[in-house]
Design an enzyme around this catalytic site. Sequence first.
Site, PDB file in Angstrom:
ATOM      1  N   TYR A  88       2.891  -9.115   7.383  1.00  0.00           N
ATOM      2  CA  TYR A  88       3.586  -8.790   6.121  1.00  0.00           C
ATOM      3  C   TYR A  88       4.611  -7.662   6.307  1.00  0.00           C
ATOM      4  O   TYR A  88       4.634  -7.008   7.332  1.00  0.00           O
ATOM      5  CB  TYR A  88       2.624  -8.527   4.966  1.00  0.00           C
ATOM      6  CG  TYR A  88       1.569  -7.436   5.056  1.00  0.00           C
ATOM      7  CD1 TYR A  88       1.612  -6.409   5.974  1.00  0.00           C
ATOM      8  CD2 TYR A  88       0.507  -7.444   4.147  1.00  0.00           C
ATOM      9  CE1 TYR A  88       0.636  -5.414   6.000  1.00  0.00           C
ATOM     10  CE2 TYR A  88      -0.477  -6.463   4.168  1.00  0.00           C
ATOM     11  CZ  TYR A  88      -0.401  -5.446   5.103  1.00  0.00           C
ATOM     12  OH  TYR A  88      -1.350  -4.473   5.127  1.00  0.00           O
ATOM     13  N   GLU A  89       5.446  -7.519   5.290  1.00  0.00           N
ATOM     14  CA  GLU A  89       6.586  -6.586   5.353  1.00  0.00           C
ATOM     15  C   GLU A  89       7.533  -6.973   6.505  1.00  0.00           C
ATOM     16  O   GLU A  89       8.182  -6.116   7.108  1.00  0.00           O
ATOM     17  CB  GLU A  89       6.065  -5.147   5.500  1.00  0.00           C
ATOM     18  CG  GLU A  89       7.023  -4.045   5.077  1.00  0.00           C
ATOM     19  CD  GLU A  89       7.534  -4.192   3.654  1.00  0.00           C
ATOM     20  OE1 GLU A  89       6.719  -4.370   2.743  1.00  0.00           O
ATOM     21  OE2 GLU A  89       8.762  -4.141   3.473  1.00  0.00           O
ATOM     22  N   GLY A  90       7.627  -8.266   6.781  1.00  0.00           N
ATOM     23  CA  GLY A  90       8.484  -8.774   7.859  1.00  0.00           C
ATOM     24  C   GLY A  90       7.685  -8.907   9.140  1.00  0.00           C
ATOM     25  O   GLY A  90       7.184  -7.915   9.668  1.00  0.00           O
TER      26      GLY A  90
END
Length: 595
Positions: free
Chosen positions: A438-440
């Site tokens: 998550y968050e890229g």
Amino acid sequence: MSYIAPVKDMLFAMNELAGLQEIATLPGNEEVSSDLVEAILDEAGKFAGEVLAPINAPGDRQGNRWKDGVVSTADGFKEAYAAFCETGWNGMPASTEFGGQGLPVSVSTAVLEMWKSANMSFSLCQMLTLGAVEAIAHHGADTLKQTYLPKMVSGLWTGTMNLTEPQAGSDLAAVRTRAEPRGDGSYAITGTKIFITWGEHDMAENIVHLVLARLPDAPAGVKGISLFIAPKFLVNADGSLGERNDLVCASIEHKMGIHASATAVMSFGDKGGATGYLVGEPNRGLEYMFTMMNHARLNVGLEGVAISERAYQQALGYARERVQGKIIGDKSGDKKPILHHPDVRRMLMDMKSRTEASRAIAYYVAGCMDRAKSSPDADVRKANQTRLELLTPVVKGWCTETAQGVTWNGIQVHGGMGFIEETGACQHMRDARITTIYEGTTAIQANDLIGRKTAKEGGISMKVLLADIAETAAALRGSDNPDLKVLADGLGNGIAALDEATAWLLANYDATPQAAAAGSVPFLKLTGTVVGGWLMARAAQIAAGRVDGADGDFYKAKLVTARYFALHVLPEANAYRDAIVNGAEAVLALDEALF
Ligand SMILES: Cc1cc2nc3c(=O)[nH]c(=O)nc-3n(C[C@H](O)[C@H](O)[C@H](O)COP(=O)(O)OP(=O)(O)OC[C@H]3O[C@@H](n4cnc5c(N)ncnc54)[C@H](O)[C@@H]3O)c2cc1C
């Protein structure tokens, strides 16, 4: 296994690698003294160890319960959250303007690491809230700020980030959620968001959703996405809670880890449209999200540090107690704890040195953030901003990828008991797994590093970084202290590898973009390894001057840990370089049909 905050190591990283003493002299930080910082860390350590850590494993086992759109959190979370807010920890990192304490990022980084180590699921609620606070504070109108921020900073209301949709994950250009103007300044939002962390729960009286959506006339792609606030309960003019908004948690996910943080499917507008308010200007939503991305990505990188630390503490505790067999070469013939077996020591040294290197990078970058914000000298601000931007994908990507290996070894140190859930080592590995996603994802971080942060600016920032690292390597080589000299070759090789890989990248990025992308993750790992080695060496330089004074054992351990990193981890740089420079063809050659 309980959690004990590694306050001494945090202070070391904060003071010696982030440069807190100098940061404390910058405008706005006048009240930051070493006594205050130590007191904050001690108190936070107590809260983390006594309140948050004990509900970590039970929360993992119990998870959240969903019924008819209502999510009940695991036992003890509500009470812990109330205490967390009451003692002011929730808003501590936020600006004083809205009730936070406005501490330097270098200081709040250590405190946040503690929450994440003690209970990653719990810590996510604050992380998402503060991310939303930052987005509103930077881009929202004054009325939005006054309505939402004080209550979010205090923790009375929590915040979320609603970006992802079933067809729009890494590629947010594919966002379809719609926002229709109602003519009264508000918008009717319709659509489905998935994977929304703490999207629904029972710990706070309101949840403020930040939602990416498209206006009717918006251009296609990333330039047509706007940012909206859609609260769970609408807010009356006097700030009190009004009617329930037209948005609902349709379900929660059954996950591999972070069980105690609800990951929600959010449905907006089932009854005609959820009321939303535009943040900033139309069609600039993604740009706004990116201005706060640095912070969010550093925070997820910090999760990697934190979970590595927790796994290390757990494994070390077990290795000190578990007695198994005689130790090779030990003439006493006694059976001893497994900590005495050389291979168990190797695993623990590996966990320890990689954890400290991750912490070093995360705190160093936090220091860059403080200087980029507060230095009175424009050149210093610019240099630190450039370094911060270059290393943000590295903190996110490398610290979280490192946590995979550290938590994996944490299980191996336990032998069979590591595979048994009750031991607790499994939870750390399962919780760590999301951090590279998550968050890229790591690949998205790596694309940013090779593209925007390196190739597209001619590799200038990387070359400046390499020059700084080379200065340290030269000092090590010239040192007559054998504890420092031994670090020189490993760091020198690392510099050569990163230099060569950067030159290859600059020569090939435009001409053969697929070949460059094939080596993007190795390039990120190479950068992390070399920067980690650099900061471990800098730590060793400081430690070398202190081994004969107070806390001599702490500094001796720093020298040994740096040596382990230089001799066992830095050589990995050569393999990454080879994969980048020679390996792209092997990634791309196989015909799709042959997979
Ligand atoms: C527990 C959890 C919590 C989350 N919390 C939130 C939240 O609070 N808010 C929110 O909005 N979202 C949240 N997410 C969503 C998360 O950010 C996405 O899952 C993530 O960005 C990846 O998107 P995806 O799942 O669609 O994977 P995809 O984008 O489909 O990626 C699949 C694979 O393809 C690779 N890939 C995709 N594009 C590229 C590319 N351009 N270059 C190279 N490789 C590529 C990826 O690296 C990955 O390996 C959460 C997800 C989970 C699982």
